[in-house]
Design a protein around this motif. Structure first.
Motif, PDB file in Angstrom:
ATOM      1  N   SER A  19      -4.167  -0.779   4.601  1.00 55.71           N
ATOM      2  CA  SER A  19      -3.237  -1.905   4.395  1.00 55.71           C
ATOM      3  C   SER A  19      -3.942  -3.237   4.705  1.00 55.71           C
ATOM      4  O   SER A  19      -3.814  -4.202   3.951  1.00 55.71           O
ATOM      5  CB  SER A  19      -2.009  -1.698   5.283  1.00 55.71           C
ATOM      6  N   SER A  51      -3.443   4.762  -0.188  1.00 54.97           N
ATOM      7  CA  SER A  51      -4.142   5.290   0.983  1.00 54.97           C
ATOM      8  C   SER A  51      -4.023   6.816   0.987  1.00 54.97           C
ATOM      9  O   SER A  51      -2.919   7.359   1.000  1.00 54.97           O
ATOM     10  CB  SER A  51      -3.513   4.723   2.266  1.00 54.97           C
ATOM     11  N   LYS A  66      -5.605  -2.278   0.233  1.00 47.39           N
ATOM     12  CA  LYS A  66      -5.788  -1.195  -0.739  1.00 47.39           C
ATOM     13  C   LYS A  66      -4.454  -0.831  -1.387  1.00 47.39           C
ATOM     14  O   LYS A  66      -3.407  -0.908  -0.758  1.00 47.39           O
ATOM     15  CB  LYS A  66      -6.388   0.034  -0.053  1.00 47.39           C
ATOM     16  N   THR A  95       0.865  -1.192   0.000  1.00 46.47           N
ATOM     17  CA  THR A  95       0.000   0.000   0.000  1.00 46.47           C
ATOM     18  C   THR A  95       0.891   1.229   0.000  1.00 46.47           C
ATOM     19  O   THR A  95       1.835   1.304   0.793  1.00 46.47           O
ATOM     20  CB  THR A  95      -0.904   0.019   1.263  1.00 46.47           C
TER      21      THR A  95
END
Ligand SMILES: NC(=O)c1ccc[n+]([C@@H]2O[C@H](COP(=O)([O-])OP(=O)(O)OC[C@H]3O[C@@H](n4cnc5c(N)ncnc54)[C@H](OP(=O)(O)O)[C@@H]3O)[C@@H](O)[C@H]2O)c1
Length: 260
Positions: free
Chosen positions: A215, A222, A219, A174
């Motif tokens: 995380s 972020s 994803k 991420t």
């Protein structure tokens, strides 16, 4: 030994990750932290509920990586989470910034992050996470912050490509792209141009909480807060030529206000 590794853990965003990770991952044996200021890392140790192993040293030099590599091997470590938070930025027109600092940003923000990823990769496995801290500065080239923004574009691009490569191994990357966050970053970055001086800063606690949630949810990117989500959306639609020109004009306005 199950561990999490956090770089830049002596202050700001990295420190907040070091505090929050043991609350999220209840089965960690140790937290390994890296930064130059030993006394800050010792202080952090007192506030973390699991044993903390300190790697104090300059990530712009090689000895710190050798220490980490040896220790990972000796402890047969299983890295459950790697957070690359060490980084810094210098504001200013390219020709005005000390050349050492120009290259220093690239060394820490890009080279060291890549080096740590290389070293840690063999110790990551199914379910492990990598969290790389880029910046909203990664979304578009930024006059007045040229090297920093470019270094964070590297982190943004590298992280997403690495994520794709590691998906089949069950390792999730991420990339975190915060806007202004209230940390020591602003002490080191130098004088901000006038229009950006009083920008609202997010609390590191909130940015990190969101990053860890993202995380866990696997994803790709972020982004904390509506303002930065909006900035990301705009830079996806508006061509770089226009955003670069707008930022250049804002800098000019800032400089003339400063001169008055
Ligand atoms: N604050 C913001 O507005 C903002 C916004 C977007 C992205 N970011 C990014 O977030 C990350 C964390 O920054 P922050 O805001 O938390 O700033 P910070 O409080 O200044 O933290 C920077 C961390 O990097 C470490 N570091 C700096 N130079 C180092 C070196 N040569 N070797 C080893 N460690 C070094 C510092 O530790 P020592 O000084 O002890 O070495 C410190 O722990 C950075 O990558 C930054 O670019 C920040």
């Amino acid at each position: 030994m199950r561990i999490a590794v956090v770089t830049g853990a002596s202050s700001g965003i990295g420190r907040e990750f070091a505090l929050q990770i043991p609350r999220l991952y209840r089965n960690l044996d140790e937290l390994w932290v890296m930064a130059r200021r030993t006394e800050y890392l010792e202080e952090l140790k007192k506030n973390v509920s699991i044993p903390v192993r300190i790697f104090d040293g300059d990530m712009q030099r090689d000895y710190i990586f050798e220490r980490l590599e040896k220790e990972l091997d000796r402890q047969e470590a299983k890295i459950r989470m790697l957070v690359n938070a060490a980084g810094y930025g210098k504001v200013g027109v390219f020709s005005d910034i000390d050349p050492k600092e120009q290259l220093g940003m690239i060394t820490l923000n890009c080279h060291a992050l890549t080096k740590i990823s290389q070293i840690c990769l063999p110790y990551l496995s199914n379910g492990s996470r990598i969290v790389n801290i880029a910046s909203s500065a990664a979304f578009t080239p930024q006059p007045g912050f040229a090297v920093y923004a470019a270094s964070k574009s590297y982190v943004y691009s590298f992280s997403q490509a690495l994520r794709r490569e590691l998906l089949s191994k069950g390792i999730f990357v991420t990339v975190v792209c915060p806007g202004p966050v209230d940390t020591e970053f602003f002490r080191r970055c130098g004088k901000l141009p006038n229009p950006f001086k009083d920008s609202v800063k997010a609390a590191p606690k909130c940015v990190v909480r969101k990053a860890l949630e993202d995380s866990v949810k696997k994803k790709r990117v972020s982004v904390y807060g509506p303002a930065m989500k909006c900035a990301r959306a705009v830079t996806k639609i508006v061509p770089d030529a226009l955003t670069v020109d707008l930022l250049g004009r804002l800098n000019q306005i800032g400089r003339s206000l400063d001169e008055k």
